[in-house]
Design an enzyme around this catalytic site. Structure first.
Site, short mmCIF file in Angstrom:
data_model
loop_
_atom_site.label_atom_id
_atom_site.label_comp_id
_atom_site.label_asym_id
_atom_site.label_seq_id
_atom_site.Cartn_x
_atom_site.Cartn_y
_atom_site.Cartn_z
N GLU A 1 7.13 8.94 15.89
CA GLU A 1 6.89 9.91 14.81
C GLU A 1 6.75 11.34 15.32
O GLU A 1 6.98 12.30 14.58
CB GLU A 1 5.64 9.51 14.01
CG GLU A 1 4.31 9.78 14.67
CD GLU A 1 3.90 8.77 15.74
OE1 GLU A 1 2.78 8.92 16.29
OE2 GLU A 1 4.68 7.85 16.03
N HIS B 1 5.24 6.99 20.71
CA HIS B 1 5.00 7.59 19.40
C HIS B 1 6.29 8.22 18.87
O HIS B 1 6.50 9.44 19.00
CB HIS B 1 3.89 8.63 19.47
CG HIS B 1 2.53 8.04 19.60
ND1 HIS B 1 1.73 7.74 18.51
CD2 HIS B 1 1.82 7.66 20.70
CE1 HIS B 1 0.59 7.21 18.93
NE2 HIS B 1 0.62 7.15 20.25
N CYS C 1 2.00 2.16 19.08
CA CYS C 1 0.94 2.25 20.09
C CYS C 1 -0.15 1.21 19.82
O CYS C 1 0.07 0.02 19.99
CB CYS C 1 0.41 3.68 20.16
SG CYS C 1 -0.50 4.04 21.68
#
Length: 237
Positions: A207, A205, A97
């Site tokens: 993660e 994202h 990001c």
């Protein structure tokens, strides 16, 4: 009046993703000088540049086109210096990001300061619904990944759904980077290094998606594997 204390935070999902990829997470705090830069570069084997505040337009030579309240020029300066040192040392790097945007700026590119203000996209990349915005596992739109790219190889697909929590995006791509994925409305969603050293930036994202979509842990596993290879090469000379 009491002095307002500054702080920077990072979500546990970044830490967990690195750990699950068999890496050892180390949190690097932002400093207001670069005196500690070499110590961290000598310490780490890979670098993850996380999400967070908007990258200040002054970092890429522009004036604000809208009012930006969520900026941190000190963090920009530190992370740009950290990235450049890691890039020069050929340390494997993953930008997420803001991290991808910062990589692009550090290498000479620029950003759209606000997608809704500057582009004509038929959906919001920052969910308007507050519940969806807080749910980091919520997938918002599709991205198309170009074939025969490293990202395509790592994720094993040329199209997938991703979460989306940003209102800025790459405008002018840095000359050292290749565009390797775009959203349905044409916004750049991922970039790769043109040279052989490992450098990938993604706008979403990953993660936060590893529990529900197993392919996303591959990004972190590939980062860790490249770090191991580089370390062994340096040891063996």
């Amino acid at each position: 009046m009491p002095v307002k204390k500054k702080y920077t935070k990072i979500r546990c999902s970044y830490i967990n993703a690195v750990y699950r990829a068999n890496g050892t997470p180390i949190i690097i705090p932002p400093f207001d000088s670069t005196k500690k830069l070499k110590e961290y570069i000598d310490l780490i084997d890979a670098l993850v540049l996380s999400g967070g505040e908007d990258v200040a337009p002054s970092s890429y030579g522009e004036d604000n086109v809208i009012e930006l309240e969520n900026i941190n020029p000190d963090r920009d300066k530190w992370e740009i210096s950290l990235f450049k040192a890691a890039y020069k040392a050929k340390i494997p790097i993953l930008g997420i990001c803001r991290g991808m945007q910062l990589i692009n700026v550090a290498l000479g590119g620029s950003l759209y300061q606000d997608i809704d203000h500057q582009l004509n996209c038929n959906f919001s990349h920052l969910p308007l619904d507050l519940e969806k915005r807080e749910n980091r596992e919520y997938v918002n739109h599709k991205v198309n990944i170009m074939e025969n790219t490293l990202l395509n190889k790592i994720l094993g697909t040329n199209q997938l759904k991703v979460n989306s929590h940003h209102h800025q995006a790459i405008k002018k791509t840095a000359k050292n980077l290749n565009i390797v994925a775009k959203s349905e409305c044409g916004i750049i969603e991922a970039v790769e290094n043109k040279s052989k050293s490992f450098l990938i930036g993604v706008q979403w994202h990953p993660e936060d998606l590893i529990n529900n979509y197993s392919c996303f842990i591959n990004l972190f596993s590939e980062l860790v594997e490249n770090a191991k290879v580089r370390k062994e090469e340096n040891i063996n000379g």
